[in-house]
Design an enzyme around this catalytic site. Structure first.
Site, mmCIF file in Angstrom:
data_model
loop_
_atom_site.group_PDB
_atom_site.id
_atom_site.type_symbol
_atom_site.label_atom_id
_atom_site.label_comp_id
_atom_site.label_asym_id
_atom_site.label_seq_id
_atom_site.Cartn_x
_atom_site.Cartn_y
_atom_site.Cartn_z
ATOM 1 N N SER A 127 55.505 -4.690 49.149
ATOM 2 C CA SER A 127 54.995 -4.783 50.513
ATOM 3 C C SER A 127 55.553 -3.672 51.395
ATOM 4 C CB SER A 127 55.313 -6.181 51.058
ATOM 5 O OG SER A 127 54.552 -6.476 52.206
ATOM 6 N N ASP A 130 44.930 -11.880 47.750
ATOM 7 C CA ASP A 130 46.099 -11.645 48.607
ATOM 8 C C ASP A 130 45.599 -11.405 50.023
ATOM 9 O OD1 ASP A 130 48.359 -10.825 49.937
ATOM 10 O OD2 ASP A 130 48.893 -9.229 48.530
ATOM 11 N N HIS A 140 50.897 -13.046 47.807
ATOM 12 C CA HIS A 140 51.404 -11.705 48.081
ATOM 13 C C HIS A 140 52.632 -11.348 47.252
ATOM 14 C CE1 HIS A 140 51.765 -8.105 50.452
ATOM 15 N NE2 HIS A 140 52.917 -8.443 51.009
#
Length: 271
Positions: free
Chosen positions: A94, A216, A244
């Site tokens: 991320s 996601d 995620h």
């Protein structure tokens, strides 16, 4: 203050490559526990906590430095310079992946390749970019987070994790969010959700692997496809996963994707 103490750096293994693992928002290095040990058998691995997260030295947190992603990227450069052996592959989840992108651009040649899990250079959709959220969506998310961080964490963490059949993972992420100092978390949330790294990713010249979950809502598939279009050497592996954090919910698939990427690129990485 040492870099090791500041970022709670943990080094394991030996091998021809150094793999540096970076966590995402509200998390810490423990989020890699299902993936990293496999690689520590063959490579040198480096785990760390971003300042303000996990067991990092919270006393090192500086509001001005960490008001942008560049502050975290500067730390990453220092971590790699101190602990690397051989070529470095940066494995980021991320916003951690975007911090790695910025670190690579700050110090060209320091990172030889990137594996990005659920990356997003910008969460806000515009005319030619499918970020997944409107600016109003992000403003509402941040407003809720800032007014009631613990409540936001309890509501959002299970949704971010997905995989409703394994609620213990959602509970773990909730607990991780709640252990972070709320004031630091609120500032880091603004850095995470408002940073636009699209020009940064366009500058990358290293090989890139994008590990994309099939479902996601934080970083939709279209974002992964966008990265394959704007980065010169980028491939995407789609993992059948809801949520995620496939490195927690589908670790075997992530390990396979990363190892295949390493096998394909190791011989071409600069020493």
């Amino acid at each position: 203050m040492s870099v090791q103490a500041r970022n709670n750096v943990v080094v394991k293994g030996q091998g021809p490559l150094t793999l540096v693992f970076a966590h995402g928002f509200g998390c810490d290095q423990n989020m890699w526990r299902m993936v990293e040990p496999t690689f520590a058998k063959r490579y040198r691995t480096v785990l760390f906590d971003m300042v303000g997260c996990g067991k990092s030295d919270v006393g090192a947190y500086d509001i001005d430095k960490y008001s942008t992603l560049a502050g975290y990227a500067e730390d990453i450069v220092e971590i790699i310079q101190e602990f690397k052996q051989g070529p470095v592959v940066f494995i980021g989840h991320s916003v951690g992946a975007m911090a790695g992108v910025m670190a690579a651009n700050l110090s060209p040649g320091l990172i030889s390749a990137h594996a990005m899990v659920g990356p997003s250079p910008s969460y806000i959709t515009d005319e030619d970019y499918p970020g997944g959220f409107t600016r109003d969506d992000i403003d509402a998310l941040l407003s809720t987070l800032e007014s009631n961080y613990l409540g936001w964490s309890s509501a959002m963490a299970p949704r971010i994790m997905g995989n409703s059949e394994t609620p213990e993972l959602g509970a773990e992420l909730t607990n991780s969010f709640c252990q972070t100092d709320p004031n630091i978390a609120k500032r880091f949330a603004r850095v995470t959700f408002l940073t636009d790294s699209r020009e940064d990713v366009r500058q990358l010249r290293e090989p890139v692997l994008v590990i994309q979950s099939s479902d996601d809502f934080i970083a939709p598939r279209a974002v992964g496809e966008y990265l394959t279009q704007v980065i010169d050497d980028c491939r995407m592996v789609l993992v059948e996963n809801e949520g995620h954090c496939p490195h927690l919910s589908q670790p075997a698939a992530c390990i396979e994707a990363i190892q295949t990427f390493l096998d394909q690129t190791c011989g071409h990485l600069p020493a």
